[in-house]
Write a protein that holds these residues in place. Structure first.
Motif, short mmCIF file in Angstrom:
data_model
loop_
_atom_site.label_atom_id
_atom_site.label_comp_id
_atom_site.label_asym_id
_atom_site.label_seq_id
_atom_site.Cartn_x
_atom_site.Cartn_y
_atom_site.Cartn_z
N ASP A 160 0.83 -1.21 0.00
CA ASP A 160 0.00 0.00 0.00
C ASP A 160 0.87 1.26 0.00
O ASP A 160 0.56 2.23 -0.69
CB ASP A 160 -0.93 0.01 1.22
CG ASP A 160 -2.03 -1.03 1.11
OD1 ASP A 160 -2.31 -1.50 0.00
OD2 ASP A 160 -2.61 -1.38 2.16
N ARG A 161 1.95 1.25 0.79
CA ARG A 161 2.84 2.41 0.82
C ARG A 161 3.49 2.63 -0.55
O ARG A 161 3.61 3.77 -1.00
CB ARG A 161 3.92 2.23 1.89
CG ARG A 161 3.41 2.45 3.30
CD ARG A 161 4.56 2.54 4.29
NE ARG A 161 5.40 1.35 4.31
CZ ARG A 161 5.17 0.28 5.06
NH1 ARG A 161 4.14 0.25 5.87
NH2 ARG A 161 5.99 -0.75 5.01
N GLN A 199 2.26 1.75 -3.43
CA GLN A 199 1.21 2.22 -4.33
C GLN A 199 0.92 3.70 -4.08
O GLN A 199 0.78 4.48 -5.02
CB GLN A 199 -0.06 1.40 -4.13
CG GLN A 199 -1.17 1.76 -5.07
CD GLN A 199 -2.42 0.93 -4.85
OE1 GLN A 199 -2.51 0.20 -3.87
NE2 GLN A 199 -3.37 1.03 -5.74
N ASP A 200 0.84 4.10 -2.82
CA ASP A 200 0.61 5.51 -2.49
C ASP A 200 1.75 6.38 -3.00
O ASP A 200 1.53 7.48 -3.52
CB ASP A 200 0.44 5.70 -0.99
CG ASP A 200 -0.87 5.13 -0.47
OD1 ASP A 200 -1.76 4.86 -1.30
OD2 ASP A 200 -0.99 4.95 0.76
N VAL A 250 1.39 6.86 -6.69
CA VAL A 250 0.32 7.80 -7.03
C VAL A 250 0.79 9.23 -6.79
O VAL A 250 0.56 10.11 -7.60
CB VAL A 250 -0.95 7.49 -6.20
CG1 VAL A 250 -1.95 8.62 -6.31
CG2 VAL A 250 -1.57 6.18 -6.66
N ILE A 251 1.49 9.45 -5.69
CA ILE A 251 1.94 10.80 -5.35
C ILE A 251 2.97 11.28 -6.37
O ILE A 251 2.92 12.43 -6.81
CB ILE A 251 2.52 10.84 -3.92
CG1 ILE A 251 1.37 10.69 -2.93
CG2 ILE A 251 3.28 12.13 -3.67
CD1 ILE A 251 1.81 10.49 -1.51
N ALA A 274 -6.11 11.59 -5.75
CA ALA A 274 -5.96 10.18 -5.41
C ALA A 274 -6.25 9.93 -3.95
O ALA A 274 -6.44 8.80 -3.53
CB ALA A 274 -4.56 9.70 -5.76
N ALA A 277 -2.02 11.44 1.44
CA ALA A 277 -0.80 10.64 1.36
C ALA A 277 -0.79 9.52 2.39
O ALA A 277 -0.24 8.45 2.16
CB ALA A 277 0.43 11.52 1.54
N ALA A 330 -3.38 7.87 3.51
CA ALA A 330 -4.52 6.94 3.40
C ALA A 330 -4.06 5.64 2.77
O ALA A 330 -3.20 5.61 1.91
CB ALA A 330 -5.61 7.56 2.56
N ARG A 331 -4.67 4.57 3.19
CA ARG A 331 -4.39 3.28 2.58
C ARG A 331 -5.67 2.47 2.52
O ARG A 331 -6.57 2.65 3.33
CB ARG A 331 -3.30 2.53 3.31
CG ARG A 331 -3.63 2.14 4.70
CD ARG A 331 -2.52 1.26 5.27
NE ARG A 331 -3.08 0.43 6.30
CZ ARG A 331 -3.03 0.73 7.58
NH1 ARG A 331 -2.44 1.80 7.98
NH2 ARG A 331 -3.59 -0.07 8.46
N SER A 332 -5.73 1.59 1.57
CA SER A 332 -6.94 0.80 1.42
C SER A 332 -6.98 -0.30 2.48
O SER A 332 -5.95 -0.74 2.96
CB SER A 332 -6.97 0.15 0.03
OG SER A 332 -5.86 -0.69 -0.14
#
Length: 88
Positions: free
Chosen positions: A46-47, A49-50, A53-54, A78, A81, A83-85
């Motif tokens: 998740d980190r 992926q974030d 995106v950033i 998106a 920063a 946030a995670r699913s």
């Protein structure tokens, strides 16, 4: 019932006693540790992926899809920063 075990050394006796007495607890601890490893891997993914995106690297080819060329607020669209699913 009589359990007869031949012990070759004090160390072997201690290892045997530990295996008999602590076996269920060790199994539980191993399960907990493996669950923690799996959760840590999910959080790391998740980190990553974030971060992609950033920085605008999420599936973008070339400079056309980067956050710098997409305009202001592209990274915010998106989500935050931190946030995670949540996967269940």
């Amino acid at each position: 019932m009589q359990l007869q075990v031949r012990v070759r050394s004090v160390g072997a006796a201690l290892r045997f006693a530990e295996s008999v007495l602590l076996a269920p607890g060790q199994r539980h601890a191993r399960r907990n540790a493996w669950t923690a490893v799996c959760e840590n891997r999910e959080h790391a993914a998740d980190r990553r992926q974030d971060a992609d995106v950033i920085t605008g690297n999420a599936g973008a080819t070339g400079a056309a899809g980067t956050a710098e060329t997409a305009g202001p607020g592209a990274a915010r669209a998106a989500g935050p920063a931190g946030a995670r699913s949540v996967r269940r």
